[in-house]
Enzyme design. Structure first.
Site, PDB file in Angstrom:
ATOM      1  N   THR A  57       3.286  -7.815   2.772  1.00  0.00           N
ATOM      2  CA  THR A  57       1.424  -8.624   2.381  1.00  0.00           C
ATOM      3  C   THR A  57       0.715  -9.343   4.067  1.00  0.00           C
ATOM      4  O   THR A  57      -0.293  -9.077   4.200  1.00  0.00           O
ATOM      5  CB  THR A  57       2.271 -10.632   1.755  1.00  0.00           C
ATOM      6  OG1 THR A  57       2.315  -9.339   1.031  1.00  0.00           O
ATOM      7  CG2 THR A  57       0.423 -11.326   1.964  1.00  0.00           C
ATOM      8  N   ASN A  63       6.469 -10.607   6.890  1.00  0.00           N
ATOM      9  CA  ASN A  63       5.504 -11.741   6.489  1.00  0.00           C
ATOM     10  C   ASN A  63       6.716 -13.343   7.461  1.00  0.00           C
ATOM     11  O   ASN A  63       5.397 -14.293   7.899  1.00  0.00           O
ATOM     12  CB  ASN A  63       6.046 -12.062   5.554  1.00  0.00           C
ATOM     13  CG  ASN A  63       5.536 -11.741   4.418  1.00  0.00           C
ATOM     14  OD1 ASN A  63       3.963 -10.995   4.303  1.00  0.00           O
ATOM     15  ND2 ASN A  63       5.723 -11.256   3.612  1.00  0.00           N
ATOM     16  N   ARG A  78      -1.410 -17.196   4.345  1.00  0.00           N
ATOM     17  CA  ARG A  78      -1.535 -15.616   4.972  1.00  0.00           C
ATOM     18  C   ARG A  78      -3.078 -14.799   4.209  1.00  0.00           C
ATOM     19  O   ARG A  78      -3.467 -13.618   4.578  1.00  0.00           O
ATOM     20  CB  ARG A  78      -0.054 -15.227   4.929  1.00  0.00           C
ATOM     21  CG  ARG A  78       0.769 -14.709   3.959  1.00  0.00           C
ATOM     22  CD  ARG A  78       1.693 -14.328   4.156  1.00  0.00           C
ATOM     23  NE  ARG A  78       2.395 -13.373   2.811  1.00  0.00           N
ATOM     24  CZ  ARG A  78       3.265 -14.175   3.035  1.00  0.00           C
ATOM     25  NH1 ARG A  78       2.922 -15.649   2.855  1.00  0.00           N
ATOM     26  NH2 ARG A  78       4.015 -14.115   1.601  1.00  0.00           N
ATOM     27  N   HIS A 101       7.584  -9.601  -8.946  1.00  0.00           N
ATOM     28  CA  HIS A 101       8.663 -10.165  -8.492  1.00  0.00           C
ATOM     29  C   HIS A 101       9.482 -10.473  -9.096  1.00  0.00           C
ATOM     30  O   HIS A 101      10.393 -10.594  -9.052  1.00  0.00           O
ATOM     31  CB  HIS A 101       8.620 -10.848  -6.973  1.00  0.00           C
ATOM     32  CG  HIS A 101       7.757 -10.391  -5.739  1.00  0.00           C
ATOM     33  ND1 HIS A 101       8.933  -9.273  -5.617  1.00  0.00           N
ATOM     34  CD2 HIS A 101       6.934 -10.594  -4.755  1.00  0.00           C
ATOM     35  CE1 HIS A 101       8.663  -8.877  -3.952  1.00  0.00           C
ATOM     36  NE2 HIS A 101       7.140  -9.668  -3.734  1.00  0.00           N
ATOM     37  N   ASP A 140      -2.806  -5.246  -0.895  1.00  0.00           N
ATOM     38  CA  ASP A 140      -1.792  -4.975   0.883  1.00  0.00           C
ATOM     39  C   ASP A 140      -0.563  -3.694   0.785  1.00  0.00           C
ATOM     40  O   ASP A 140       0.113  -3.816   1.963  1.00  0.00           O
ATOM     41  CB  ASP A 140      -1.278  -6.495   1.167  1.00  0.00           C
ATOM     42  CG  ASP A 140      -0.827  -7.263  -0.245  1.00  0.00           C
ATOM     43  OD1 ASP A 140      -0.486  -6.181  -1.304  1.00  0.00           O
ATOM     44  OD2 ASP A 140      -0.313  -8.502   0.127  1.00  0.00           O
ATOM     45  N   HIS A 182       8.624  -4.546  -2.678  1.00  0.00           N
ATOM     46  CA  HIS A 182       8.229  -3.598  -1.692  1.00  0.00           C
ATOM     47  C   HIS A 182       8.787  -4.361  -0.302  1.00  0.00           C
ATOM     48  O   HIS A 182       9.127  -4.584  -0.266  1.00  0.00           O
ATOM     49  CB  HIS A 182       6.697  -3.927  -2.120  1.00  0.00           C
ATOM     50  CG  HIS A 182       5.992  -5.315  -1.979  1.00  0.00           C
ATOM     51  ND1 HIS A 182       6.353  -6.334  -0.508  1.00  0.00           N
ATOM     52  CD2 HIS A 182       6.579  -6.707  -2.820  1.00  0.00           C
ATOM     53  CE1 HIS A 182       5.782  -6.959  -0.404  1.00  0.00           C
ATOM     54  NE2 HIS A 182       5.664  -7.155  -1.946  1.00  0.00           N
TER      55      HIS A 182
END
Length: 569
Positions: free
Chosen positions: A97, A118, A181, A326, A369, A509
């Protein structure tokens, strides 16, 4: 002297002015010193508002997997009125992300913008750093520490920064996302504000990097207590559950359960669960998208975005699809329901923009993303090779190998981001040969049956691997914030699964493979052609395309190129 005189003429223009009257408007012209007549229009054509929508963990094929069930004014409107880049690739690994949002808005890659994950390890100190972490600032809008965030770790400008610079900071830029973020990195260094969700209070918060107090419209929005309101509605399917033919059966072993439930099935009694789980539960439901879009509407109204004489920019990220993916995996009824609901909400949001800013007065783009893989147990059950990587066990075994070889323990700090992060404090203190340590790591890793390649980052250019992988490794390698060795697993092997009685649940991912790397990219609105392209385009091309559309400079670390087919001549 003659050359100087000619240059002077080239940049001179007579005062003689003529005009041409048309039915629509009066256009003014000037006559240059070479006798040419050129327009003298003081206003540069630009949209009133640009809206960037990043759907966190949206695979490209979601545009079409549920296409028959989408209504006409959501995803279909974007496709049917806008321009779709059908083969947009992420330029680097690992695909997470923080790097993804940074790349979209900088046109750059971790090697340049510095957001290597991240979370990443600062190689010089061995300290772990969260991509938006900033302990020098304080939370605004809550007493929690969730607001100690800023864009300071991002080393380059964003297209939103460049818009602010181009208009002498008259343009307003706002970032909004449940994830800090997701709002902070796109909004850039010079944003008027970025807002994110605080699990403790259910408020939208910011930090003292941007302001000392929330604006009144944001306070009013928080006072509505919408997180609690939505969670009290529970989560049921939008349509009869037997119509969800693109999904596995609802009670599937591939899905993760909510804490406090007996099975991963709908409906979910969020009205009960949130009382123990907290308001952060909304992140893992479609209502996370709803409240984010509500906040976006409130920001447009409160800041009067799109109502100024310069272009404004709203950078919005929809985080909930990532949490839901997820937990449940990409084949779950929960994912299908999330996108059917999101389709409706995008339709409503575009209708709002039509009314507030004016149809044809704004430009919107939608992208992601990163994507996500199928659950590995699901693939195995359908005779497709796949597996999960036990990162912790590999780290333990690798350090044992290094201990036997060099008589020193804990030479590897972590294998996070699919990278070997060496303990440079020990290496430097004991004057160990770094190349010898890396060589031993690579030798061990390449013997593992599920490791395709282990590549010395500093020597990736000469690695005997496919060119696409080589380029992505080089682009993803931040010498200051990335590990020393990139691990490439077999497809589709990865880490980060949940765990259930029937094996791994959900998905994740982070790899180079098409399921992670192929993202949607659709532009629509002011200055945008209608059509599509199947040629390869890149995540790094998004920011320079928006910059070209706005006639502003591309971000200062951009390596992308404008997608010329997108923009009207």
């Amino acid at each position: 002297m003659k050359i100087k005189y000619l240059l002077f003429l080239a940049f001179s223009c007579t005062v003689l002015t003529v005009s041409a009257q048309t039915k629509k408007k009066k256009t003014h012209y000037v006559v240059d010193n070479f006798g040419g007549i050129v327009p003298n229009d003081s206003s540069l054509p630009r949209p009133k508002l640009v809206v960037g929508i990043v759907v966190d963990q949206m695979r490209w094929d979601y545009l079409y997997r549920f296409y028959d069930r989408y209504q006409n004014n959501g995803f279909k409107r974007l496709l049917n009125e806008g321009f779709s880049c059908e083969n947009t690739q992420v330029d680097y690994i690992p695909t997470f992300t923080g790097p993804g949002h940074s790349c979209i808005y900088t046109g750059s890659v971790p090697a340049i913008h510095g957001i290597a994950g991240n979370d990443f390890i600062i190689q010089a100190t061995g300290k772990s750093m969260y991509c938006a972490e900033d302990t020098s600032v304080q939370t605004v809008g809550s007493t929690s520490k969730a607001g100690q965030m800023s864009p300071r770790n991002l080393l380059t400008t964003t297209v939103t920064d460049e818009l602010r610079l181009a208009t002498n900071f008259r343009s307003k830029v706002i970032g909004i996302a449940l994830k800090d973020r997701g709002g902070i990195l796109p909004a850039g260094h010079t944003a008027n504000a970025a807002y994110w969700f605080d699990d403790k209070t259910g408020n939208w918060i910011t930090s003292t990097y941007y302001m000392q107090d929330l604006p009144q419209w944001a306070k009013d929005f928080n006072d509505q207590k919408l997180a609690e309101t939505y969670l009290k509605l529970d989560w049921n399917t939008l349509y009869p559950i037997d119509t969800y033919v693109q999904s596995t059966p609802d009670n599937s072993k591939y899905e993760g359960k909510f804490k406090g439930t007996d099975a991963p099935t709908l409906p979910v009694k969020t009205s009960v669960l949130y009382k123990s789980a907290g308001l952060g539960l909304i992140r893992s439901t479609p209502y996370g998208n709803t409240i984010t879009l509500d906040m976006a509407v409130a920001a447009i109204n409160g800041e009067q975005l799109g109502q100024h004489d310069v272009t404004d920019f709203l950078a919005m990220s929809l985080s909930s699809p990532d949490y839901i993916g997820h937990q449940f995996g990409i084949n779950a009824v929960e994912i299908e329901d999330t996108y059917l609901r999101l389709d409706r909400e995008i339709a409503n949001f575009l209708t709002f923009l039509d009314a507030k800013v004016g149809k044809g007065n704004y430009t919107v783009f939608l992208t992601a993303d990163h994507g996500a893989a199928h659950n590995t147990a699901f693939l195995n059950d359908h005779n497709i090779p796949a597996g999960t990587w036990d990162e912790a066990a590999t780290l333990k075994d690798l350090n044992k190998v290094l201990l036997d070889k060099f008589k020193v323990d804990s030479l590897v700090i972590s294998l996070g981001n699919y990278q070997v992060n060496l303990n440079y404090r020990i290496l430097n203190y004991l004057h160990l040969d770094e190349d010898a340590v890396k060589k031993e790591c690579i030798k061990y890793l390449q013997k593992l049956p599920y490791v395709a390649f282990a590549v010395d980052m500093a020597k990736a250019q000469s690695a005997n691997i496919p060119e696409q992988l080589r380029t992505r490794i080089i682009n993803g390698y931040s010498a200051k914030n990335s590990g020393a060795i990139q691990i490439i697993l077999d497809p589709p092997w990865f880490t980060g699964h949940g765990s259930g009685d029937g094996g791994p649940t959900g998905t994740t991912h982070g790899t180079w493979n098409p399921y992670d790397n192929h993202i949607p990219l659709v532009f629509m609105g002011w200055g945008i052609n209608h059509g599509s392209a199947t040629r390869e385009t890149h995540m790094t091309d998004i920011a320079p395309t928006i910059a070209a559309l706005l006639h502003i400079q591309a971000p200062n670390g951009s390596i992308g190129v404008p997608i010329s087919e997108v923009i009207k001549k």
